[in-house]
Motif scaffolding. Structure first.
Motif, PDB file in Angstrom:
ATOM      1  N   GLN A 257      -8.146 -29.859 -16.074  1.00  0.00           N
ATOM      2  CA  GLN A 257      -7.594 -30.988 -15.327  1.00  0.00           C
ATOM      3  C   GLN A 257      -7.048 -30.548 -13.969  1.00  0.00           C
ATOM      4  N   GLY A 258      -6.541 -29.324 -13.901  1.00  0.00           N
ATOM      5  CA  GLY A 258      -5.958 -28.841 -12.651  1.00  0.00           C
ATOM      6  C   GLY A 258      -6.845 -27.893 -11.884  1.00  0.00           C
ATOM      7  N   LEU A 259      -8.153 -27.932 -12.141  1.00  0.00           N
ATOM      8  CA  LEU A 259      -9.078 -26.970 -11.530  1.00  0.00           C
ATOM      9  C   LEU A 259      -9.077 -27.069 -10.008  1.00  0.00           C
ATOM     10  N   THR A 260      -9.070 -28.293  -9.485  1.00  0.00           N
ATOM     11  CA  THR A 260      -9.073 -28.468  -8.031  1.00  0.00           C
ATOM     12  C   THR A 260      -7.832 -27.850  -7.402  1.00  0.00           C
ATOM     13  N   THR A 261      -6.678 -28.089  -8.027  1.00  0.00           N
ATOM     14  CA  THR A 261      -5.421 -27.517  -7.517  1.00  0.00           C
ATOM     15  C   THR A 261      -5.454 -25.998  -7.578  1.00  0.00           C
ATOM     16  N   LEU A 262      -5.992 -25.448  -8.646  1.00  0.00           N
ATOM     17  CA  LEU A 262      -6.091 -23.987  -8.779  1.00  0.00           C
ATOM     18  C   LEU A 262      -6.962 -23.394  -7.681  1.00  0.00           C
ATOM     19  N   LYS A 263      -8.051 -24.085  -7.349  1.00  0.00           N
ATOM     20  CA  LYS A 263      -8.939 -23.611  -6.290  1.00  0.00           C
ATOM     21  C   LYS A 263      -8.255 -23.671  -4.924  1.00  0.00           C
ATOM     22  N   ILE A 264      -7.512 -24.754  -4.697  1.00  0.00           N
ATOM     23  CA  ILE A 264      -6.831 -24.926  -3.412  1.00  0.00           C
ATOM     24  C   ILE A 264      -5.845 -23.782  -3.169  1.00  0.00           C
ATOM     25  N   TYR A 265      -5.086 -23.429  -4.216  1.00  0.00           N
ATOM     26  CA  TYR A 265      -4.061 -22.392  -4.070  1.00  0.00           C
ATOM     27  C   TYR A 265      -4.554 -21.011  -4.505  1.00  0.00           C
ATOM     28  N   GLN A 266      -5.860 -20.918  -4.757  1.00  0.00           N
ATOM     29  CA  GLN A 266      -6.489 -19.648  -5.150  1.00  0.00           C
ATOM     30  C   GLN A 266      -5.751 -19.000  -6.325  1.00  0.00           C
ATOM     31  N   ALA A 267      -5.345 -19.866  -7.255  1.00  0.00           N
ATOM     32  CA  ALA A 267      -4.640 -19.383  -8.449  1.00  0.00           C
ATOM     33  C   ALA A 267      -5.555 -19.374  -9.670  1.00  0.00           C
ATOM     34  N   ASP A 268      -6.860 -19.616  -9.437  1.00  0.00           N
ATOM     35  CA  ASP A 268      -7.786 -19.686 -10.564  1.00  0.00           C
ATOM     36  C   ASP A 268      -7.948 -18.340 -11.260  1.00  0.00           C
ATOM     37  N   GLU A 269      -7.821 -17.249 -10.507  1.00  0.00           N
ATOM     38  CA  GLU A 269      -7.951 -15.917 -11.124  1.00  0.00           C
ATOM     39  C   GLU A 269      -6.797 -15.659 -12.095  1.00  0.00           C
ATOM     40  N   PHE A 270      -5.585 -16.052 -11.680  1.00  0.00           N
ATOM     41  CA  PHE A 270      -4.423 -15.872 -12.562  1.00  0.00           C
ATOM     42  C   PHE A 270      -4.583 -16.694 -13.829  1.00  0.00           C
ATOM     43  N   LYS A 271      -4.990 -17.960 -13.682  1.00  0.00           N
ATOM     44  CA  LYS A 271      -5.169 -18.822 -14.844  1.00  0.00           C
ATOM     45  C   LYS A 271      -6.334 -18.345 -15.710  1.00  0.00           C
ATOM     46  N   ASN A 272      -7.338 -17.739 -15.055  1.00  0.00           N
ATOM     47  CA  ASN A 272      -8.460 -17.188 -15.810  1.00  0.00           C
ATOM     48  C   ASN A 272      -7.990 -16.051 -16.716  1.00  0.00           C
ATOM     49  N   LYS A 273      -7.128 -15.190 -16.170  1.00  0.00           N
ATOM     50  CA  LYS A 273      -6.579 -14.092 -16.977  1.00  0.00           C
ATOM     51  C   LYS A 273      -5.716 -14.624 -18.112  1.00  0.00           C
ATOM     52  N   GLU A 274      -4.931 -15.659 -17.791  1.00  0.00           N
ATOM     53  CA  GLU A 274      -4.072 -16.271 -18.804  1.00  0.00           C
ATOM     54  C   GLU A 274      -4.896 -16.864 -19.942  1.00  0.00           C
ATOM     55  N   MET A 275      -6.000 -17.517 -19.571  1.00  0.00           N
ATOM     56  CA  MET A 275      -6.860 -18.115 -20.594  1.00  0.00           C
ATOM     57  C   MET A 275      -7.613 -17.036 -21.372  1.00  0.00           C
ATOM     58  N   ASN A 276      -7.961 -15.946 -20.704  1.00  0.00           N
ATOM     59  CA  ASN A 276      -8.621 -14.842 -21.401  1.00  0.00           C
ATOM     60  C   ASN A 276      -7.718 -14.256 -22.483  1.00  0.00           C
ATOM     61  N   VAL A 277      -6.417 -14.225 -22.213  1.00  0.00           N
ATOM     62  CA  VAL A 277      -5.462 -13.725 -23.208  1.00  0.00           C
ATOM     63  C   VAL A 277      -5.472 -14.632 -24.436  1.00  0.00           C
ATOM     64  N   GLU A 278      -5.420 -15.956 -24.192  1.00  0.00           N
ATOM     65  CA  GLU A 278      -5.461 -16.904 -25.303  1.00  0.00           C
ATOM     66  C   GLU A 278      -6.791 -16.823 -26.052  1.00  0.00           C
ATOM     67  N   ALA A 279      -7.888 -16.666 -25.297  1.00  0.00           N
ATOM     68  CA  ALA A 279      -9.210 -16.577 -25.921  1.00  0.00           C
ATOM     69  C   ALA A 279      -9.329 -15.315 -26.774  1.00  0.00           C
ATOM     70  N   GLU A 280      -8.733 -14.218 -26.303  1.00  0.00           N
ATOM     71  CA  GLU A 280      -8.782 -12.962 -27.070  1.00  0.00           C
ATOM     72  C   GLU A 280      -7.987 -13.098 -28.373  1.00  0.00           C
ATOM     73  N   LYS A 281      -6.848 -13.773 -28.296  1.00  0.00           N
ATOM     74  CA  LYS A 281      -6.071 -14.015 -29.518  1.00  0.00           C
ATOM     75  C   LYS A 281      -6.884 -14.847 -30.507  1.00  0.00           C
ATOM     76  N   PHE A 282      -7.584 -15.858 -29.979  1.00  0.00           N
ATOM     77  CA  PHE A 282      -8.410 -16.713 -30.847  1.00  0.00           C
ATOM     78  C   PHE A 282      -9.575 -15.918 -31.436  1.00  0.00           C
ATOM     79  N   ARG A 283     -10.163 -15.028 -30.610  1.00  0.00           N
ATOM     80  CA  ARG A 283     -11.276 -14.206 -31.104  1.00  0.00           C
ATOM     81  C   ARG A 283     -10.822 -13.320 -32.254  1.00  0.00           C
ATOM     82  N   LYS A 284      -9.659 -12.720 -32.105  1.00  0.00           N
ATOM     83  CA  LYS A 284      -9.154 -11.815 -33.141  1.00  0.00           C
ATOM     84  C   LYS A 284      -8.874 -12.560 -34.445  1.00  0.00           C
TER      85      LYS A 284
END
Length: 579
Positions: free
Chosen positions: A203-230
């Protein structure tokens, strides 16, 4: 693993489950008859005393039993489908009805992402529980007993050995059940957390792109995804290990049955036909229970999902013995109003407000002072407030939500426009409105000319009307609100983040509306509230001062400071430009 409440909730599925079990049992009976016929034929061929008509009889029996088994299997599949259909329909209706009873304040108790996941994925998980696991559970109890009774007429010791080995599979299932339940509960918790993170980032993808915060959120989501994978790998490991154990028991038991049959035949305790029958039916003792074990882990996942479903269905509702209608005389009075989103953080501190019928009242103040919280309380979205909030002398809590929403229209800066057409969105305000009425209200908000240049009332809107400008969206939202024609209107920053022309058009219509309706205007721009009958200035959750625009300027208080600051900013450069 029988959840009585879950089965009771979807009582319609009981007859489908029973029908499924009966059809499976009929298929088993047909299979036993076929095995009797085939083993007698083989024994006759071995001893050389088979007549030609026996071959034809056996062939006919085989064809007939195969046809019966086909029909029973097809019927059982149909029963599974109907059971799954019933559970999906019933549970989703219950969830929907629960949300309606919770009303617009449901977000105070449960997250929207969790509701979506429970209503979609969670209910789907129960499809296997009702459509496969429960019928197999009862059939797995019935099949070994049926085979035991049949084989007792052939050879009692072999029948007893086979029957004794069968309970080893449910014992193995019970051994992993406690561990599996905890593990799957963690799995669903992590699944919900990942879904929530994904939805927010999407939902906030456009805002993340504007503030170039998508990399940070990508890392944050990768952490959650890794927990789910385990946690997913742990679930799969548990399933694989338990299936391996059940396979060993099932095939080991069948092998033991074969050994018993051969030894009993060698000891002349059973005929050749009986020995062959035991060998052919030995696997059928264990296959139903083995199949139950394969459904067990999916069913456990469904049970974990059902816990979340019932947690939603058990959320407390704000029920009142008497539910009043919205009064004709609707002066709104808030006395000593207090509200907290969190127990230790109060937002409103004993606020006193009055909104007389037919008045134009404004709420102003800096961000976070509690303006929108007051609007949410008046709309019934925030129910856990303290103090007294009355409409026409009736406590707000005693007015039915349906009546409240029918008589108070709320327009925010993010009024939702649905995918469809302009006509579809407008008729939400008044389903019976004619095309002439729709065009009339569009003309009032200066949107008619634009739409006539497009496809008129059939102009398509994308999700959230993303194919319109911000100003056009707000004009359309205002047109829909005007069609609703309620006694009270609340405008919560309705002119924020739009072009000046749209803001002026919207404010002009609000001022016209205020002459015949009760209007509450929340605005950060003080120029929009100058014509209000009364202005409440909020500061840190309290009413700092109130009065008309001129009266507040004379007080030289907070309102004057805010007004002076805004006027300085809005007029900055104008004098220099004139020179």
């Amino acid at each position: 693993m029988i959840n009585k409440r879950l089965i009771g909730t979807v009582s319609e599925s009981k007859r489908y489950i029973a029908g499924n079990v009966i059809l499976q049992w009929c298929s088993l009976a047909a299979n036993i008859a076929m095995m009797f016929s085939i083993t007698n034929l083989f024994a006759g061929l071995y001893y050389g005393n088979t007549a030609s008509h026996t071959l034809w009889t056996t062939g006919a029996v085989v064809v007939l039993t195969l046809l019966i088994r086909f029909l029973c299997t097809t019927g059982a599949s149909r029963m599974s489908y109907l059971s799954s259909k019933a559970v999906k329909k019933t549970l989703r209706e219950r969830i929907y009805e629960k949300l309606l009873r919770l009303g617009v304040s449901y977000k105070e108790q449960v997250k929207t992402s969790e509701v979506v996941q429970v209503a979609v994925e969670g209910v789907d998980q129960l499809e296997t529980y009702f459509g496969a696991y429960l019928p197999q559970f009862f059939y797995a109890m019935l099949a070994p007993l049926t085979l035991f009774v049949v084989l007792c007429f052939v050879n009692v010791p072999a029948a007893i050995v086979l029957l004794v080995c069968v309970p080893l599979i449910p014992i193995a299932i019970a051994a992993v059940q406690t561990w599996a339940k905890k593990l799957l509960s963690k799995y669903w918790g992590q699944y919900t957390a990942l879904g929530e993170t994904f939805l927010e980032n999407l939902q906030g993808l456009t805002t993340l792109k504007i503030y170039q915060a998508d990399e940070f959120k990508n890392k944050e989501m990768n952490v959650e995804a890794e927990k789910f994978r385990k946690i997913t790998m742990k679930v799969l490991t548990m399933q694989l290990n338990s299936i391996t154990i059940m396979d060993l028991i099932a095939y080991g038991g069948a092998a033991l049955g074969v050994i018993m049959a051969v030894t009993q035949y060698a000891g002349n305790h059973v005929s050749l036909a009986g020995c062959l029958l035991i060998i052919l039916l030995a696997a059928d003792f264990f296959l139903p229970m083995r199949q139950l074990g394969s459904f067990f882990h999916i069913a456990m996942n469904g049970m974990a999902a059902s816990d979340k479903i019932f947690r939603l269905l058990d959320l407390p509702e704000h029920k009142l013995e008497v539910s009043e209608s919205f009064p004709l005389q609707h002066d709104i009075v808030c006395s000593n109003l207090r509200f907290s989103y969190e127990p230790d953080r109060e937002i409103l501190h004993g606020v006193d407000l009055q909104f007389p019928q037919g008045s134009f009242t404004a709420l102003v103040g800096e961000s976070g002072c509690g303006k929108s919280t007051v609007a949410s309380i008046l709309m019934g979205r925030n129910k856990g407030y303290e103090g007294l909030d009355t409409i026409g002398g009736i406590d707000l809590k005693e007015i039915s939500e349906h009546s409240l929403l029918q008589n108070i229209t709320y327009i925010s800066h993010q009024s939702y426009l649905f995918k469809g057409t302009v006509r579809d969105n407008l008729r939400m305000g008044s389903p019976s409105a004619s095309n002439e009425e729709l065009w009339a209200v569009l003309d009032r908000v200066n949107l008619a000319a634009f739409l006539k240049s497009e496809q008129g009332l059939n102009t398509p809107l994308l999700e959230k009307a993303s194919n319109l400008s911000g100003g056009q969206c707000q004009r359309l939202a205002l047109a829909r609100a005007l069609l609703h024609d309620s006694p009270v209107y609340i405008f919560d920053e309705a002119t924020s983040n739009i072009d000046v022309e749209s803001e002026n058009d919207i404010m002009a219509e609000i001022h016209k509306l205020a002459k015949r309706k009760t209007v509450i205007l929340i605005s950060h721009r003080l120029a929009n509230v100058v014509q209000a009958d009364n202005i409440y200035v909020l500061e840190n959750g309290r009413v700092a001062e109130s009065g008309s625009h001129d009266d507040l300027l004379k007080k030289h208080g907070l309102y004057e400071r805010l007004w002076t600051a805004q006027q300085s900013l809005e007029n900055y450069g104008k004098e220099g430009g004139g020179k």
